[in-house]
Design a protein around this motif. Structure first.
Motif, short mmCIF file in Angstrom:
data_model
loop_
_atom_site.label_atom_id
_atom_site.label_comp_id
_atom_site.label_asym_id
_atom_site.label_seq_id
_atom_site.Cartn_x
_atom_site.Cartn_y
_atom_site.Cartn_z
N ASP A 177 -11.87 0.69 -11.55
CA ASP A 177 -11.78 0.30 -9.99
C ASP A 177 -12.66 0.86 -9.03
O ASP A 177 -12.19 0.91 -7.82
CB ASP A 177 -10.13 0.92 -9.82
CG ASP A 177 -9.83 2.32 -9.97
OD1 ASP A 177 -10.91 3.07 -10.07
OD2 ASP A 177 -8.78 2.62 -10.02
N ASP B 5 1.30 1.49 -9.44
CA ASP B 5 0.47 1.54 -7.93
C ASP B 5 -0.79 0.51 -7.72
O ASP B 5 -1.30 0.79 -6.66
CB ASP B 5 0.04 2.90 -7.81
CG ASP B 5 1.25 4.01 -8.00
OD1 ASP B 5 1.28 4.59 -9.16
OD2 ASP B 5 1.80 4.20 -6.87
N SER B 6 -0.71 -0.45 -8.45
CA SER B 6 -1.65 -1.64 -8.29
C SER B 6 -0.98 -2.90 -7.69
O SER B 6 -1.24 -3.78 -8.18
CB SER B 6 -2.32 -2.00 -9.31
OG SER B 6 -1.85 -2.34 -10.24
N ASP B 7 -0.32 -2.76 -6.36
CA ASP B 7 0.48 -3.83 -5.98
C ASP B 7 1.17 -4.64 -6.80
O ASP B 7 1.40 -5.88 -6.63
CB ASP B 7 -0.57 -4.97 -5.41
CG ASP B 7 -0.24 -5.67 -4.24
OD1 ASP B 7 0.74 -5.53 -3.66
OD2 ASP B 7 -1.01 -6.77 -4.26
N ARG C 232 0.76 -1.20 0.06
CA ARG C 232 0.13 -0.04 0.17
C ARG C 232 0.77 1.29 0.06
O ARG C 232 1.89 1.37 0.68
CB ARG C 232 -0.80 -0.17 1.13
CG ARG C 232 -1.97 0.96 1.25
CD ARG C 232 -3.02 1.06 2.51
NE ARG C 232 -3.81 -0.12 2.26
CZ ARG C 232 -4.81 -0.33 1.32
NH1 ARG C 232 -5.26 0.82 0.70
NH2 ARG C 232 -5.49 -1.35 1.31
N SER C 233 0.56 2.22 -0.73
CA SER C 233 1.23 3.34 -0.82
C SER C 233 1.29 4.20 0.42
O SER C 233 0.09 4.10 1.18
CB SER C 233 0.70 4.31 -2.23
OG SER C 233 0.67 3.49 -3.33
N GLY D 18 -11.59 -4.79 -1.13
CA GLY D 18 -12.28 -4.29 -2.41
C GLY D 18 -13.48 -3.81 -2.31
O GLY D 18 -14.14 -3.71 -3.30
N ILE E 120 -4.92 2.34 -7.57
CA ILE E 120 -4.16 1.98 -6.00
C ILE E 120 -5.00 0.87 -5.54
O ILE E 120 -4.78 0.36 -4.41
CB ILE E 120 -4.03 3.15 -5.12
CG1 ILE E 120 -5.57 3.75 -4.89
CG2 ILE E 120 -3.26 4.17 -5.79
CD1 ILE E 120 -5.36 4.55 -3.48
N SER E 121 -5.90 0.20 -6.30
CA SER E 121 -6.74 -0.81 -5.69
C SER E 121 -5.79 -2.07 -5.66
O SER E 121 -4.79 -2.39 -6.53
CB SER E 121 -7.87 -1.40 -6.75
OG SER E 121 -7.32 -1.61 -7.93
N GLN E 122 -6.05 -2.86 -4.55
CA GLN E 122 -5.38 -3.91 -4.27
C GLN E 122 -5.99 -5.22 -4.69
O GLN E 122 -5.15 -6.24 -5.26
CB GLN E 122 -5.07 -4.34 -2.65
CG GLN E 122 -4.59 -2.98 -2.03
CD GLN E 122 -3.33 -2.53 -2.37
OE1 GLN E 122 -2.38 -3.29 -2.42
NE2 GLN E 122 -2.98 -1.33 -3.19
N ARG E 123 -7.11 -5.42 -5.06
CA ARG E 123 -7.84 -6.58 -5.73
C ARG E 123 -9.31 -6.35 -5.92
O ARG E 123 -9.85 -5.44 -5.43
CB ARG E 123 -7.68 -7.87 -4.64
CG ARG E 123 -8.29 -7.45 -3.32
CD ARG E 123 -8.02 -8.53 -2.22
NE ARG E 123 -6.38 -8.75 -2.10
CZ ARG E 123 -5.68 -8.15 -1.29
NH1 ARG E 123 -6.30 -6.93 -0.59
NH2 ARG E 123 -4.61 -8.31 -1.24
N ASN F 161 -8.76 -3.44 1.87
CA ASN F 161 -8.25 -4.60 1.72
C ASN F 161 -9.21 -5.72 0.80
O ASN F 161 -9.03 -6.55 0.13
CB ASN F 161 -7.65 -5.39 2.77
CG ASN F 161 -6.42 -4.65 3.08
OD1 ASN F 161 -5.76 -4.03 2.39
ND2 ASN F 161 -6.04 -4.81 4.51
#
Length: 648
Positions: free
Chosen positions: A465, A65-67, A2-3, A376, A82-85, A374
């Motif tokens: 996203d 920036d997406s993991d 995460r940023s 989403g 910046i979405s993780q999933r 986390n």
């Protein structure tokens, strides 16, 4: 990973000279009117329009920036996520599909990729994907803008100008001058949007511009700025005034220092920021642009920036214009939620002359929250209020606050399937049997050369996203939509759909909210506009088992929510653009589609712009027509846009 969200200055008044300020380390300046430019004349096609690079190498970085999913690539990433999933899909009963379109009064093709690459600028353009549409309507004109082109029509659909490259429109050198040896490069322009303001009878057009290190390289200098073009009259085919606002926020050119970084010799060192994904809004007093601020040349989201300008000063062509900047990552501002700043804080456009006059004039913004989770998923929006906007014309004294709006849950969607069809670029890149061009030892050599083949299949298309999309203030409510994952009754496959909201900005309550989704298909990148009486239309792309990427829409209001799904223009082939294909995935694997669409109200009419695929051809035809298929596509992309007028 995460940023991080570092502390930055809270409020920045931007002016020519810095003066002392009382709170939040304020600094005051004004941006000057930089130039007046006529609407460019049509440029003839240059004879060597196919020579030289097809890609702007400075802008083909992965989505860093997406993991790490799309990290890497030689250049920087734009329109980053910046979405993780993806999140769990929401349950939906399926929206009805309309059998007729009685309210569709006009539908026409807008700018397509062939025109963007070979017509605009005479061929001095790069191949770009996605188009990222803007649309604005007023005074009998319709202006469509995409990466990196615009065109003006009348309201009967007749073109009044040819497709015009944005570098020429802003008075810059061409994006690439293919007639020069060595090649020369102008500034890199991206993310266009526009609006017609009925109050001032002026057109506003905004882009993000990244400066080159020198004209003979594609490398960037490290400075980037927002260019704001404002028409001199109510005629968009006439002259425009251009204002420029530096947004690298590294302490240079009067910007605040937000402590962005870049990577040098594998170590982080101070560097410039990037004012990514700019979008615009307006109220009675101000003109507003928001950006997502990232490190320019490294991963790392910093926080959305909000810029408030004097609308009257912009519209009058004043020699200098007041601007106020808010950094949503500053914890002392008191606007963070769960320790996070705003992301894609979308400003509202007011329908007609319906403005919020309370608290000295108020501009509203909306943003979503699922992208920070986390899981989403989330069931909250953030409502932002900028008050005392009437002060922008003199000594700005505006104040920013935010509150939570509880909503139906929504989630980061998965990528969208599309109906199977001819994909000549994918087939050529995958040609391992040497059947398509045996004398060249593999068709892929016609596209990229080198060692191949590069196996590709028909792609899953990016669905966004869950960030906020277009926001409108009309009939006393805020209207907005975003993409969400849906699980539709009877459909075993999770789909992308839309969450729609009509919000009372005074109570902070959702007065109406609903999902839109169709079994077997996906609805992506919503954009909406609403009349003064509260009747609206939401545009989107429809794609899936039953539809090639098509231009769709639905009616919206605060009583029933979202109406039946209509098709304004049926797609005739699948998306076959370079993003998401190997070997272009070295530049990021997201198969880009849209990033945003557009809609605009004009009296009782709603105009919408949607990306779709309006062409199809076999790989044999593609090869035999110099990759152009009757000038409906290019070697590298086949996107098209559709403009429609609807009376809801």
């Amino acid at each position: 990973m995460r940023s991080r969200f570092p502390v930055g200055p809270c409020i920045v008044f931007i002016a020519l000279l810095f003066v002392a300020a009382a709170a939040h380390s304020q600094a005051v300046r004004q941006i000057p009117l930089t130039r007046n430019v006529p609407f460019p004349a049509s440029l003839p096609a240059i004879p060597n329009a196919t020579l030289g690079p097809e890609f702007d190498s400075a802008l083909v970085g992965g989505d860093a920036d997406s993991d790490g999913i799309d990290s890497g690539g030689p250049g920087i990433a734009l329109n980053r996520t910046i979405s993780q999933r993806s999140g769990s899909p929401m349950s939906h009963h399926s929206s009805a599909k309309a059998k007729s379109n009685p309210e569709l009064h006009l539908s026409m093709d807008g700018i397509n990729h062939f025109q963007q690459r070979f017509v605009a600028g005479g061929g001095n353009q790069f191949s770009l994907e996605p188009p990222d549409q803007g649309l604005c309507v007023g005074n009998g004109f319709v202006l469509e803008t995409v990466n990196d082109t615009l065109q003006v029509f009348d309201t009967s659909g007749n073109p009044l100008t040819p497709p015009t490259d944005l570098n020429s429109f802003y008075g810059y050198a061409p994006a690439i001058n293919r007639a020069k040896n060595p090649l020369e490069f102008g500034p890199s322009i991206t993310d266009p949007s526009c609006t017609f303001d009925p109050q001032t009878q002026r057109w506003f057009h905004v882009v993000l511009t990244l400066d080159r290190a020198n004209i003979h390289t594609q490398g960037l200098s490290g400075t980037d700025h927002l260019d704001i073009a404002v028409s001199v009259t109510a005629d968009p085919t006439g002259a425009w005034n251009v204002f420029s606002l530096p947004v690298q926020d590294d302490g240079t050119q009067g910007t605040p220092d937000h402590h962005c970084i870049q990577i040098v010799n594998n170590k982080p060192v101070p560097g410039p920021c990037l004012g990514d994904y700019p979008h615009l809004g307006a109220d009675a007093n101000g003109f507003y642009i928001t950006t997502n601020e990232f490190n320019l040349a490294a991963p790392g989201f910093r926080g959305s920036q909000i810029y408030a300008f004097s609308k009257a000063q912009l519209a009058s062509g004043a020699s200098s214009v007041n601007v106020v900047q808010f950094d949503t990552s500053d914890p002392t501002l008191g606007v963070q939620l769960d320790g996070t700043p705003g992301f894609t804080v979308w400003p509202a456009l007011s329908t007609g002359n319906q403005f919020e006059g309370s608290h000295g004039g108020t501009e509203y913004f909306l943003s979503s929250e699922a992208i920070f989770q986390n899981t989403g998923m989330d069931n909250r929006l953030r409502l932002w209020s900028l008050t005392n906007t009437s002060s922008l014309d003199g000594s700005p004294a505006v104040s920013l606050s935010t509150r939570v709006v509880n909503t139906i849950p929504y989630s980061v969607p998965r990528r969208s399937t599309q109906k199977a069809g001819d994909t000549p670029l994918a087939q050529c890149l995958s040609d391992s049997a040497l059947q398509l061009s045996p004398t060249l030892f593999g068709c892929w050599r016609l596209v990229v050369g080198g060692t191949g083949p590069f196996p590709n299949t028909e792609k899953l298309v990016d669905s966004g996203d869950s960030r906020m999309q277009q926001v409108v203030l009309a009939n006393g409510k805020l209207w907005a939509a975003l993409n969400t994952g849906l699980r539709i009754d009877g459909d075993p496959t999770p789909r992308t759909g839309i969450a729609f909201f009509a919000i009372n900005p005074h109570s902070g309550r959702a007065m109406q909210q609903a999902y839109a989704g169709v079994a077997g298909n996906n609805l992506t990148y919503p954009a909406l506009a609403v009349t003064q009486s509260g009747r609206g239309v939401m545009a989107f792309t429809v794609l899936g088992d039953d539809h090639f990427p098509s231009a769709g829409y639905a009616g919206v209001d605060d009583k029933i929510g979202v109406g039946d799904v209509h098709i304004a223009a049926e797609g005739v082939g699948p998306d076959d653009g370079f993003t998401g294909y190997h070997p272009f995935s070295q530049f990021g694997s997201r198969p880009r589609w849209g990033d945003y669409g557009a809609a605009a109200s004009d009296g009782d009419s709603i105009w919408i712009a949607s990306e779709y695929v309006g062409q199809s051809c076999t790989v044999a035809t593609w090869l035999s027509t110099n990759f152009r298929c009757g000038n409906t596509r290019t070697q590298l992309a086949n996107w098209d846009t559709r403009i429609s007028r609807i009376v809801p």
